[in-house]
Scaffold this motif. Structure first.
Motif, PDB file in Angstrom:
ATOM      1  N   LEU A   1       0.797  -1.247   0.124  1.00  9.92           N
ATOM      2  CA  LEU A   1       0.061   0.053  -0.061  1.00  9.92           C
ATOM      3  C   LEU A   1       0.888   1.331   0.013  1.00  9.92           C
ATOM      4  O   LEU A   1       1.537   1.547   0.944  1.00  9.92           O
ATOM      5  CB  LEU A   1      -0.767  -0.030   1.292  1.00  9.92           C
ATOM      6  CG  LEU A   1      -2.170  -0.984   1.344  1.00  9.92           C
ATOM      7  CD1 LEU A   1      -2.819  -0.557   2.482  1.00  9.92           C
ATOM      8  CD2 LEU A   1      -2.981  -0.742   0.042  1.00  9.92           C
ATOM      9  N   ILE A   2       1.032   2.156  -0.983  1.00 10.83           N
ATOM     10  CA  ILE A   2       1.670   3.243  -1.156  1.00 10.83           C
ATOM     11  C   ILE A   2       0.681   4.355  -1.347  1.00 10.83           C
ATOM     12  O   ILE A   2      -0.265   4.419  -2.077  1.00 10.83           O
ATOM     13  CB  ILE A   2       2.539   3.062  -2.516  1.00 10.83           C
ATOM     14  CG1 ILE A   2       3.485   1.901  -2.542  1.00 10.83           C
ATOM     15  CG2 ILE A   2       3.284   4.414  -2.606  1.00 10.83           C
ATOM     16  CD1 ILE A   2       4.415   1.895  -1.455  1.00 10.83           C
ATOM     17  N   ALA A   3       0.926   5.334  -0.374  1.00 12.59           N
ATOM     18  CA  ALA A   3       0.110   6.480  -0.226  1.00 12.59           C
ATOM     19  C   ALA A   3       0.952   7.874  -0.489  1.00 12.59           C
ATOM     20  O   ALA A   3       2.037   7.872  -0.139  1.00 12.59           O
ATOM     21  CB  ALA A   3      -0.378   6.656   1.134  1.00 12.59           C
ATOM     22  N   ARG A   4       0.285   8.751  -0.829  1.00 12.17           N
ATOM     23  CA  ARG A   4       0.837  10.355  -0.937  1.00 12.17           C
ATOM     24  C   ARG A   4       0.043  10.811  -0.063  1.00 12.17           C
ATOM     25  O   ARG A   4      -1.180  11.032   0.036  1.00 12.17           O
ATOM     26  CB  ARG A   4       0.379  10.701  -2.339  1.00 12.17           C
ATOM     27  CG  ARG A   4       1.088  12.168  -2.646  1.00 12.17           C
ATOM     28  CD  ARG A   4       0.551  12.642  -4.028  1.00 12.17           C
ATOM     29  NE  ARG A   4       1.396  12.173  -5.210  1.00 12.17           N
ATOM     30  CZ  ARG A   4       2.650  12.583  -5.525  1.00 12.17           C
ATOM     31  NH1 ARG A   4       3.400  13.544  -4.795  1.00 12.17           N
ATOM     32  NH2 ARG A   4       3.281  12.026  -6.536  1.00 12.17           N
ATOM     33  N   ARG A   5       0.835  11.717   0.821  1.00 14.70           N
ATOM     34  CA  ARG A   5       0.294  12.387   1.961  1.00 14.70           C
ATOM     35  C   ARG A   5       0.024  13.869   1.408  1.00 14.70           C
ATOM     36  O   ARG A   5      -0.905  14.258   1.949  1.00 14.70           O
ATOM     37  CB  ARG A   5       1.442  12.312   3.150  1.00 14.70           C
ATOM     38  CG  ARG A   5       1.396  11.339   4.040  1.00 14.70           C
ATOM     39  CD  ARG A   5       1.931  10.060   3.557  1.00 14.70           C
ATOM     40  NE  ARG A   5       2.065   8.915   4.411  1.00 14.70           N
ATOM     41  CZ  ARG A   5       2.542   7.601   4.054  1.00 14.70           C
ATOM     42  NH1 ARG A   5       2.751   7.410   2.838  1.00 14.70           N
ATOM     43  NH2 ARG A   5       2.233   6.764   4.827  1.00 14.70           N
TER      44      ARG A   5
ATOM     45  N   SER B   1       4.784   6.927   0.050  1.00 19.39           N
ATOM     46  CA  SER B   1       5.498   5.716   0.748  1.00 19.39           C
ATOM     47  C   SER B   1       4.559   4.863   1.247  1.00 19.39           C
ATOM     48  O   SER B   1       3.332   5.214   1.092  1.00 19.39           O
ATOM     49  CB  SER B   1       6.558   6.265   1.680  1.00 19.39           C
ATOM     50  OG  SER B   1       5.834   7.306   2.479  1.00 19.39           O
ATOM     51  N   LEU B   2       4.950   3.902   2.032  1.00 21.62           N
ATOM     52  CA  LEU B   2       4.347   2.619   2.449  1.00 21.62           C
ATOM     53  C   LEU B   2       3.385   3.429   3.321  1.00 21.62           C
ATOM     54  O   LEU B   2       3.559   4.119   4.328  1.00 21.62           O
ATOM     55  CB  LEU B   2       5.199   1.611   3.337  1.00 21.62           C
ATOM     56  CG  LEU B   2       4.232   0.595   3.694  1.00 21.62           C
ATOM     57  CD1 LEU B   2       3.701  -0.334   2.812  1.00 21.62           C
ATOM     58  CD2 LEU B   2       5.315  -0.181   4.964  1.00 21.62           C
ATOM     59  N   TYR B   3       1.917   2.929   3.403  1.00 25.76           N
ATOM     60  CA  TYR B   3       1.045   3.202   4.483  1.00 25.76           C
ATOM     61  C   TYR B   3       0.744   1.855   5.213  1.00 25.76           C
ATOM     62  O   TYR B   3       0.300   1.164   4.495  1.00 25.76           O
ATOM     63  CB  TYR B   3      -0.246   3.905   3.769  1.00 25.76           C
ATOM     64  CG  TYR B   3      -1.167   4.371   4.796  1.00 25.76           C
ATOM     65  CD1 TYR B   3      -0.966   5.316   5.445  1.00 25.76           C
ATOM     66  CD2 TYR B   3      -2.416   3.786   4.875  1.00 25.76           C
ATOM     67  CE1 TYR B   3      -1.868   6.035   6.550  1.00 25.76           C
ATOM     68  CE2 TYR B   3      -3.209   4.156   5.958  1.00 25.76           C
ATOM     69  CZ  TYR B   3      -3.102   5.203   6.666  1.00 25.76           C
ATOM     70  OH  TYR B   3      -3.878   5.610   7.623  1.00 25.76           O
ATOM     71  N   GLN B   4       0.752   2.032   6.680  1.00 25.02           N
ATOM     72  CA  GLN B   4       0.881   0.761   7.351  1.00 25.02           C
ATOM     73  C   GLN B   4      -0.655   0.673   7.548  1.00 25.02           C
ATOM     74  O   GLN B   4      -1.590   1.398   8.031  1.00 25.02           O
ATOM     75  CB  GLN B   4       1.309   1.238   8.630  1.00 25.02           C
ATOM     76  CG  GLN B   4       2.977   1.046   8.405  1.00 25.02           C
ATOM     77  CD  GLN B   4       3.613   2.279   9.461  1.00 25.02           C
ATOM     78  OE1 GLN B   4       3.092   2.841   9.930  1.00 25.02           O
ATOM     79  NE2 GLN B   4       5.029   1.980   9.708  1.00 25.02           N
ATOM     80  N   ARG B   5      -0.992  -0.729   7.243  1.00 22.83           N
ATOM     81  CA  ARG B   5      -2.445  -1.424   7.639  1.00 22.83           C
ATOM     82  C   ARG B   5      -2.206  -2.707   8.007  1.00 22.83           C
ATOM     83  O   ARG B   5      -1.484  -3.512   7.347  1.00 22.83           O
ATOM     84  CB  ARG B   5      -3.399  -1.558   6.344  1.00 22.83           C
ATOM     85  CG  ARG B   5      -3.843  -0.101   5.676  1.00 22.83           C
ATOM     86  CD  ARG B   5      -4.870   0.441   6.773  1.00 22.83           C
ATOM     87  NE  ARG B   5      -4.126   1.321   7.659  1.00 22.83           N
ATOM     88  CZ  ARG B   5      -4.791   1.894   8.725  1.00 22.83           C
ATOM     89  NH1 ARG B   5      -6.181   1.767   8.869  1.00 22.83           N
ATOM     90  NH2 ARG B   5      -4.158   2.660   9.573  1.00 22.83           N
ATOM     91  N   GLY B   6      -2.792  -3.113   9.144  1.00 24.65           N
ATOM     92  CA  GLY B   6      -2.605  -4.599   9.646  1.00 24.65           C
ATOM     93  C   GLY B   6      -3.279  -5.401   8.763  1.00 24.65           C
ATOM     94  O   GLY B   6      -4.162  -5.108   7.777  1.00 24.65           O
TER      95      GLY B   6
END
Ligand SMILES: Cc1cc2nc3c(=O)[nH]c(=O)nc-3n(C[C@H](O)[C@H](O)[C@H](O)COP(=O)(O)OP(=O)(O)OC[C@H]3O[C@@H](n4cnc5c(N)ncnc54)[C@H](O)[C@@H]3O)c2cc1C
Length: 437
Positions: free
Chosen positions: A60-64, A71-76
């Motif tokens: 999961l890559i996200a633009r802030r 960069s990586l967006y953390q999700r369980g």
């Protein structure tokens, strides 16, 4: 049911209370079985939990914001979902927010929550948390989802006690590719391996990133899906700690925070200062702590989750899109700098950095420099929310507008982001879903 995270575990438990109902709970990731919890998950440092194999969606890559590289967006991932990797902070939030949404049963739903919480034992409170508690009387030890010094995941609280129910099946390593829809009626799901699972009802609990992506991938394109994505915009000060902090006894990663209000032309907002006694797992993180400053009541709603041509989530948070959020977070940062200048911090901190290059916080010496730093360097608080918002995508019974037998119940359903860390509010939301069903 799709997704065995904070919400999915609750819903699976509550729906299977009725013996006439057969519940199948599917999750993409690994099992979390009684007696077989990896030490990283049960332990005091959530960075160790995230490092356990298979426990994060690592694609999961996200633009802030427009200024930073995605960069990586953390999700369980896996049974327990994000409850198995989160920082365990357990806060309910301002009741007025839930009442404002018309959720007059929120207190009843909180009263039903089965998650146990406790405060850190005195010898678990690390140096940064201790300094925050000593520096400001508004700071407080934070309730954590723990019992006897070990994490309590949503799987432990909600699934383990009912695993012997004949009408409940939990299936890890079962990734749902799409929801099967006949006209406007949900009739089952298709797994990534091609298997078809027929169902009378489909409840989507895949979280605020994967739920909208799954709906879109399934050809459900009603207005609002994936729109209004929010998180709590946050800035981080990294602290170079001196020998006043015992490095052999770092304690819990998180055990204290401070909530404060800021006021200005932007209005009135809530800010959270989170003391961090760990910033990672590697040897390069030794001797470092942090204070995170988060805007808990953001105005911006410009974020989106869409899908690419392969159906994978594309995440664009647009944090701080609204200028009022920049000003509110800047006011919070100014308060944080003042708190960090007090003796309890001065005694343990050698330097305060604002980036990985070692730029000092003293460089934020005027409002323009501060605002520009926030626009380019602030990030998220791993609290994705509101991408299938109630009132837009789902109705007040969590049913997808215009569809039959299709429901969404997870952090995507919040009308706007709650003013606290989202695990406990998501658990409450799932208890609401189950109330009266
Ligand atoms: C690193 C981290 C730290 C955090 N710290 C805190 C904290 O201290 N306190 C707090 O309150 N909140 C915290 N949060 C946020 C909080 O944990 C989440 O908001 C909450 O858990 C969301 O619950 P959920 O049910 O919406 O989604 P999740 O708990 O993420 O569950 C979604 C589940 O769906 C599964 N899934 C997704 N897609 C599919 C598919 N296609 N097929 C099958 N299964 C699928 C996933 O594998 C996952 O298990 C943190 C989050 C993270 C990631």
């Amino acid at each position: 049911m799709i997704g065995a995270g904070s919400a999915g575990c609750v819903v699976a438990n509550r729906l299977s209370e009725s013996p006439g109902r057969r519940v199948t709970l599917l999750d993409d990731g690994p099992e979390l079985a009684p007696g077989q919890v990896p030490t990283g998950i049960s332990g005091p440092n959530f960075f160790e939990a995230m490092a356990e194999p298979g426990r994060l969606h690592d694609d999961l890559i996200a633009r802030r914001n427009p200024a930073t590289e995605p960069s990586l967006y953390q999700r369980g991932r896996g049974v327990g979902g994000s409850s198995a990797v989160n920082a365990m902070v357990a806060l309910q939030g301002d009741p007025a927010i839930y009442r404002g949404w018309g959720w007059h049963d929120a207190d009843d739903a909180f009263a039903r929550v089965l998650l146990e919480t406790s405060l850190a034992a005195p010898d678990e409170v690390g140096g940064v948390s201790r300094a925050l508690l000593d520096a400001d009387e508004r700071a407080r030890p934070v309730p954590l989802t723990r019992r006897n010094g070990a994490r309590v995941t949503s799987a432990e609280a909600y699934l383990w006690p009912v695993l012997d129910r004949a009408n409940l099946t939990v299936r890890p390593r079962a990734r749902v590719a799409s929801i099967l829809v006949d006209g406007t009626v949900a009739v089952g799901v298709r797994l990534a391996d091609g298997t078809i699972e027929p169902a009378d009802r489909v409840v989507v609990c895949a979280g605020a990133i994967h739920s909208p992506a799954l709906l879109l991938r399934s050809g459900i394109t009603i207005a609002g899906i994936g729109e209004g994505l929010q998180d709590h915009p946050a800035a981080v000060f990294t602290l170079q700690l001196n020998s006043g902090v015992d490095q052999d006894q770092r304690g819990l990663a998180i055990s204290a925070l401070l909530e404060t209000q800021v006021h200005g032309d932007f209005g009135a907002d809530t800010i959270q200062l989170l003391a961090m006694d760990s910033v990672g797992t590697g040897p390069d993180t030794a001797g470092l702590g942090a204070v995170m400053i988060a805007l808990m009541t953001p105005t911006s709603r410009a974020g989106t989750v869409t899908i690419d041509s392969s159906g994978h989530p594309v995440i664009d948070f647009c944090l701080l899109h609204d200028e009022r959020d920049v000003q509110a977070l800047a006011a919070g940062v100014e308060q944080a700098l003042e708190v960090l200048s007090r003796p309890p911090f001065a005694q343990i901190v050698d330097a305060i950095y604002i980036d990985a290059e070692g730029t000092m916080a003293t460089s934020l010496n005027d409002p323009q420099a501060l605002a520009s730093w926030l626009r380019s360097a602030s990030g998220d608080y791993v609290h994705a929310s509101s991408t299938c918002a109630m009132g837009t995508v789902v109705d007040d019974q969590f049913a997808v507008e215009g569809y039959r037998n299709l429901f969404v119940c997870d952090a995507s359903v919040f009308p706007t982001i709650p003013d606290v860390n989202t695990h406990l509010p998501t658990t409450m939301l799932a208890e609401r879903f189950a109330l009266g069903r």
